[in-house]
Design an enzyme around this catalytic site. Sequence first.
Site, short mmCIF file in Angstrom:
data_model
loop_
_atom_site.label_atom_id
_atom_site.label_comp_id
_atom_site.label_asym_id
_atom_site.label_seq_id
_atom_site.Cartn_x
_atom_site.Cartn_y
_atom_site.Cartn_z
NE ARG A 1 -0.35 0.31 5.00
CZ ARG A 1 0.67 1.01 5.49
NH1 ARG A 1 1.20 2.01 4.78
NH2 ARG A 1 1.18 0.73 6.68
N GLY A 2 0.29 2.38 -0.27
CA GLY A 2 1.04 3.62 -0.13
C GLY A 2 1.21 3.94 1.34
N GLY A 3 1.87 5.06 1.61
CA GLY A 3 2.09 5.45 3.00
C GLY A 3 3.29 4.73 3.59
CB VAL B 1 6.43 2.70 9.51
CG1 VAL B 1 6.25 1.91 10.78
CG2 VAL B 1 7.61 2.17 8.72
CG HIS C 1 -1.83 -1.92 12.39
ND1 HIS C 1 -2.87 -1.36 11.68
CD2 HIS C 1 -0.83 -2.09 11.50
CE1 HIS C 1 -2.51 -1.21 10.42
NE2 HIS C 1 -1.28 -1.65 10.28
N GLY D 1 -3.12 5.30 3.75
CA GLY D 1 -2.28 4.46 2.89
C GLY D 1 -3.20 3.55 2.11
N GLY E 1 -6.66 1.99 3.16
CA GLY E 1 -7.37 3.27 3.29
C GLY E 1 -6.93 4.07 4.49
CB CYS F 1 3.35 6.53 12.43
SG CYS F 1 3.15 5.20 13.63
#
Lengths: 83, 248
Positions: free
Chosen positions: B89-91, B93, B96, B158, B169, B186
């Site tokens: 995905r984009g983004g 680190v 979670h 992301g 998302g 992050c």
Amino acid sequence: MRAALALPALGSPRATFSLWYVKPGDRVVEGDRVAEVLIPGATFDVHSPASGTLAEQLAFPNDALTPGQTLGWIQQEEAMERG
Amino acid sequence: MTNAPHTREQPGPGRALNAYLLGSLPFDSLLALQRRLVYDISGDPSTAALLVCEHPAGVTVGREGSRSHVRPNPEELNARGWAVRWVSRGGGVLLHQPGQVACYPVLSLDALGLTAGAYLEHLQGIAVDLLREYGVAGEPDPQHPGIMVRGRRLVHVGAAVRQGVSCFGLVVNADPDLEPFRDVRCDGDPLPMTSLARESGHRVRVPGVRQRLVELVADRFGFDRVSVFHSLPRAPYQPTRHAAAHRP
């Protein structure tokens, strides 16, 4: 006959080439994902416009891209059959 | 949202969004489910889905991230039970944690007439609208999409677009423990992430954030009906050996 693998409009001022999923000589079918490009915040899969083999890679990881840029060429199946 | 585009194509009449409110979902289950939904929706772009869940503690690294943004060494990561996953995905680190709300719209961007860039602006617009409802002024980060509040990231963005269909998302920090964010940069930010509970004067409850996200996504992308499910979509019917033709 060769089909251009062109970068579609992504709606982002910045885009970079991320990676190839196939290497030159690999057979692809129309619609297969063949490459990934990156805009800030999202990855975008680029699909093959035709069935055939990947003839040439023109973009490489981390290359800056512009809309419509040709990323590579697909040697189309019909031409291969005739040849 | 100040820069959010407000022109959008309205999907056809009666178009519904299937929203799956799934609670805690292991990352492997998410990836499998997302793959299946992308496949289904690319075949029938008139359908759409939204996955809303949280993930067990762990780290994902997007295409714009780097292992150097994760401070703990592999032994410390093991001790904490934080798996590190590289995801397409984009983004950058993202750590979670329970107390976050992950919101992953699986939509045909072609059917909505959106480019990937316009879709990201909509995602950020949804996050800004959500924060505003809690009395928090969020600013989209133009360099690394996401929402910043007083210099700290509160919402991670992301996404990925596969076969013209979006996945991954937004991840909103509703009320996670903020201390562990000191160990993970992050999206490459030098300051740790913040949360809605920390920034808002209102009471923040995860189910409330979840519910508002569903409504905001449906409204933003013009869905006039939302079907809410609390379990995974049923696997397609597969005949077993017992279902073979019975010969008396």
